[in-house]
Design a protein around this motif. Structure first.
Motif, PDB file in Angstrom:
ATOM      1  N   ASN A  75     -16.302 -10.503   0.026  1.00 50.21           N
ATOM      2  CA  ASN A  75     -16.662  -9.526   1.068  1.00 50.21           C
ATOM      3  C   ASN A  75     -15.508  -9.134   1.974  1.00 50.21           C
ATOM      4  N   MET A  76     -14.400  -9.886   1.977  1.00 51.97           N
ATOM      5  CA  MET A  76     -13.281  -9.577   2.866  1.00 51.97           C
ATOM      6  C   MET A  76     -12.400  -8.478   2.289  1.00 51.97           C
ATOM      7  N   ARG A  77     -12.043  -7.500   3.135  1.00 53.02           N
ATOM      8  CA  ARG A  77     -11.051  -6.486   2.781  1.00 53.02           C
ATOM      9  C   ARG A  77      -9.747  -6.832   3.478  1.00 53.02           C
ATOM     10  N   VAL A  78      -8.622  -6.599   2.818  1.00 56.73           N
ATOM     11  CA  VAL A  78      -7.319  -6.998   3.358  1.00 56.73           C
ATOM     12  C   VAL A  78      -6.397  -5.789   3.426  1.00 56.73           C
ATOM     13  N   PHE A  79      -5.957  -5.463   4.647  1.00 56.62           N
ATOM     14  CA  PHE A  79      -5.096  -4.309   4.872  1.00 56.62           C
ATOM     15  C   PHE A  79      -3.705  -4.760   5.306  1.00 56.62           C
ATOM     16  N   THR A  80      -2.679  -4.109   4.747  1.00 53.92           N
ATOM     17  CA  THR A  80      -1.285  -4.486   5.018  1.00 53.92           C
ATOM     18  C   THR A  80      -0.456  -3.236   5.296  1.00 53.92           C
TER      19      THR A  80
ATOM     20  N   LEU B 137       9.384   0.003  -7.242  1.00 50.87           N
ATOM     21  CA  LEU B 137       9.252  -1.009  -6.203  1.00 50.87           C
ATOM     22  C   LEU B 137       7.912  -0.802  -5.507  1.00 50.87           C
ATOM     23  N   LEU B 138       7.082  -1.835  -5.522  1.00 53.38           N
ATOM     24  CA  LEU B 138       5.785  -1.794  -4.863  1.00 53.38           C
ATOM     25  C   LEU B 138       5.825  -2.757  -3.683  1.00 53.38           C
ATOM     26  N   SER B 139       5.371  -2.314  -2.526  1.00 51.27           N
ATOM     27  CA  SER B 139       5.497  -3.156  -1.335  1.00 51.27           C
ATOM     28  C   SER B 139       4.241  -3.102  -0.485  1.00 51.27           C
ATOM     29  N   ALA B 140       4.005  -4.197   0.248  1.00 51.28           N
ATOM     30  CA  ALA B 140       2.866  -4.283   1.161  1.00 51.28           C
ATOM     31  C   ALA B 140       3.354  -4.799   2.510  1.00 51.28           C
TER      32      ALA B 140
ATOM     33  N   TYR C 114       6.452   2.579  -3.666  1.00 46.87           N
ATOM     34  CA  TYR C 114       5.068   2.792  -3.251  1.00 46.87           C
ATOM     35  C   TYR C 114       4.718   1.784  -2.160  1.00 46.87           C
ATOM     36  N   SER C 115       4.004   2.267  -1.157  1.00 47.12           N
ATOM     37  CA  SER C 115       3.459   1.378  -0.132  1.00 47.12           C
ATOM     38  C   SER C 115       1.985   1.138  -0.429  1.00 47.12           C
ATOM     39  N   PHE C 116       1.558  -0.109  -0.257  1.00 49.30           N
ATOM     40  CA  PHE C 116       0.158  -0.475  -0.465  1.00 49.30           C
ATOM     41  C   PHE C 116      -0.432  -0.957   0.860  1.00 49.30           C
ATOM     42  N   PRO C 117      -1.003  -0.038   1.649  1.00 49.19           N
ATOM     43  CA  PRO C 117      -1.611  -0.449   2.919  1.00 49.19           C
ATOM     44  C   PRO C 117      -2.879  -1.251   2.742  1.00 49.19           C
ATOM     45  N   SER C 118      -3.359  -1.349   1.510  1.00 50.98           N
ATOM     46  CA  SER C 118      -4.529  -2.173   1.215  1.00 50.98           C
ATOM     47  C   SER C 118      -4.247  -3.030  -0.010  1.00 50.98           C
ATOM     48  N   VAL C 119      -4.428  -4.340   0.140  1.00 54.72           N
ATOM     49  CA  VAL C 119      -4.279  -5.268  -0.981  1.00 54.72           C
ATOM     50  C   VAL C 119      -5.644  -5.575  -1.600  1.00 54.72           C
ATOM     51  N   LYS C 120      -6.680  -5.453  -0.790  1.00 55.37           N
ATOM     52  CA  LYS C 120      -8.051  -5.627  -1.285  1.00 55.37           C
ATOM     53  C   LYS C 120      -8.964  -4.704  -0.480  1.00 55.37           C
ATOM     54  N   PRO C 121      -9.454  -3.599  -1.075  1.00 54.44           N
ATOM     55  CA  PRO C 121      -9.275  -3.203  -2.472  1.00 54.44           C
ATOM     56  C   PRO C 121      -7.839  -2.748  -2.745  1.00 54.44           C
ATOM     57  N   ILE C 122      -7.420  -2.871  -3.986  1.00 56.05           N
ATOM     58  CA  ILE C 122      -6.076  -2.458  -4.379  1.00 56.05           C
ATOM     59  C   ILE C 122      -6.185  -1.277  -5.321  1.00 56.05           C
ATOM     60  N   ASP C 123      -5.172  -0.444  -5.307  1.00 54.16           N
ATOM     61  CA  ASP C 123      -5.179   0.786  -6.094  1.00 54.16           C
ATOM     62  C   ASP C 123      -4.834   0.482  -7.545  1.00 54.16           C
ATOM     63  N   ALA C 124      -5.836   0.094  -8.329  1.00 55.95           N
ATOM     64  CA  ALA C 124      -5.626  -0.256  -9.731  1.00 55.95           C
ATOM     65  C   ALA C 124      -5.140   0.947 -10.538  1.00 55.95           C
ATOM     66  N   GLU C 125      -5.634   2.113 -10.202  1.00 57.00           N
ATOM     67  CA  GLU C 125      -5.222   3.319 -10.934  1.00 57.00           C
ATOM     68  C   GLU C 125      -3.726   3.572 -10.786  1.00 57.00           C
ATOM     69  N   ALA C 126      -3.211   3.443  -9.566  1.00 59.29           N
ATOM     70  CA  ALA C 126      -1.777   3.639  -9.341  1.00 59.29           C
ATOM     71  C   ALA C 126      -0.965   2.560 -10.040  1.00 59.29           C
ATOM     72  N   LEU C 127      -1.463   1.324 -10.029  1.00 61.89           N
ATOM     73  CA  LEU C 127      -0.750   0.232 -10.686  1.00 61.89           C
ATOM     74  C   LEU C 127      -0.658   0.455 -12.193  1.00 61.89           C
ATOM     75  N   ILE C 128      -1.737   0.883 -12.802  1.00 62.48           N
ATOM     76  CA  ILE C 128      -1.735   1.124 -14.243  1.00 62.48           C
ATOM     77  C   ILE C 128      -0.803   2.280 -14.581  1.00 62.48           C
ATOM     78  N   MET C 129      -0.823   3.309 -13.749  1.00 64.14           N
ATOM     79  CA  MET C 129       0.076   4.435 -13.968  1.00 64.14           C
ATOM     80  C   MET C 129       1.533   3.990 -13.924  1.00 64.14           C
ATOM     81  N   CYS C 130       1.872   3.166 -12.924  1.00 64.85           N
ATOM     82  CA  CYS C 130       3.247   2.664 -12.811  1.00 64.85           C
ATOM     83  C   CYS C 130       3.606   1.771 -13.996  1.00 64.85           C
ATOM     84  N   ALA C 131       2.667   0.939 -14.409  1.00 65.77           N
ATOM     85  CA  ALA C 131       2.922   0.023 -15.513  1.00 65.77           C
ATOM     86  C   ALA C 131       3.117   0.759 -16.826  1.00 65.77           C
TER      87      ALA C 131
END
Length: 312
Positions: free
Chosen positions: A126-131, A190-193, A217-234
């Motif tokens: 249930n916890m969301r994590v923002f960075t 380079l992916l950063s939080a 790329y900056s990831f202001p949210s680690v949970k939820p995380i942008d899986a679509e962007a990660l797959i695109m980068c990968a």
């Protein structure tokens, strides 16, 4: 960054009497205006963070929208049982704001180095994590968290960090959990939080002098995380480097690795952050980033080392 979130919470409180801010006997100066202007919606729980978390949960279960505020590990690790049992288990509308992520309070020693918080907080159901990386992203996630009516953790720097975005409006179009592209590049990614994102940006500039084009790329949210962007980068890049001011175990780099491993792409993920140790060294944030090889120069050197070792 810190001031941006507090101003957002103050605006929310002015428009909604159910918004409550609780401090753990900290934030004097930062919270003065809130306390002075909206006194009936502010409480000082004292140096008793476990009680602060439980009080917040109780108020939330009675319909309040509660924010807690303290330094680094105090509103998180010190009261993790109360967060788990009282807040997350009941899916209570509590947003935990921790100022001093990573080595922001580096001169105060290991007890003030918040380097395990992302891993622990993102493991809680249930916890969301923002960075957020700067004030604009902090303002963005503050309002995103306010709409969720669920447990949230906002990890902030101490304050005074450079702005990455030109204005708050520059990030307005990004939704909950979306990564924010900061720079394009053809060779590595380079992916950063968090506030250390500025080091990733500087590292990309260093790499440019070595004829290596790095996307950032900056990831202001680690949970939820942008899986679509990660797959695109990968799928686009052979090398992905994660940058975090946090232990490399369980944090942002681990979250990225989980998504990419499950997808089964060709990308190689290299995690840059604190190795599996406690920092016994004290010093400024910049100094500790340098010592633990997560400043811009070290990031650039790690990228070049990785690329060159694969060529050999």
């Amino acid at each position: 960054m810190r001031d941006a979130v507090i101003k957002a919470v103050e605006e929310l409180a002015r428009n909604d009497k159910d918004v409550i801010l609780i401090s753990g006997d900290l934030g004097f100066g930062v919270l003065d205006n809130f306390r002075r202007e909206i006194p009936k919606q502010y409480f000082n729980a004292g140096v008793c963070e476990q009680n602060m978390a439980s009080i917040a949960a109780g108020l939330a279960l009675e319909g309040k929208k509660v924010y807690t505020y303290s330094i680094g590990n105090f509103p998180t690790l010190r009261c993790i049982e109360q967060i788990r049992n009282d807040i997350c288990y009941h899916n209570a509308n509590v947003t935990i704001m921790a100022v001093g992520g990573g080595f922001a309070y580096g001169s105060l020693g290991m007890s003030h180095h918040a380097t395990e918080d992302i891993a622990i907080m993102r493991s809680l159901p249930n916890m969301r994590v923002f960075t957020p990386a700067d004030a604009a992203e902090a303002n963005l996630v503050a309002y995103q968290a306010a709409k969720l009516s669920a447990p949230c953790y906002i990890r902030l720097n101490k304050g005074g960090e450079p702005n990455i975005h030109s204005s708050y409006e520059a990030v307005e179009g990004y939704g909950l959990g979306q990564a924010i592209p900061l720079r394009d590049g053809a060779d590595v990614c380079l992916l950063s939080a968090g506030a250390i994102t500025i080091e990733a940006m500087k590292a990309a500039q260093v790499l440019e002098t070595q004829k290596v084009e790095a996307a950032v790329y900056s990831f202001p949210s680690v949970k939820p995380i942008d899986a679509e962007a990660l797959i695109m980068c990968a799928e686009r890049y052979k090398y992905i480097f994660t940058v975090e001011e946090h232990n490399i175990i369980g944090g942002f780099g681990s979250a990225v690795s989980e998504i990419i491993a499950e997808k089964g792409t060709r990308a190689k993920v290299v995690r840059i952050g604190l190795p599996d140790i406690y920092s016994s060294i004290v010093g400024s944030q910049a100094y500790l980033r340098h010592v633990y090889q997560m400043d811009s120069q070290a990031i650039a050197e790690k990228v070049l080392e990785t690329i060159n070792s694969d060529k050999n």
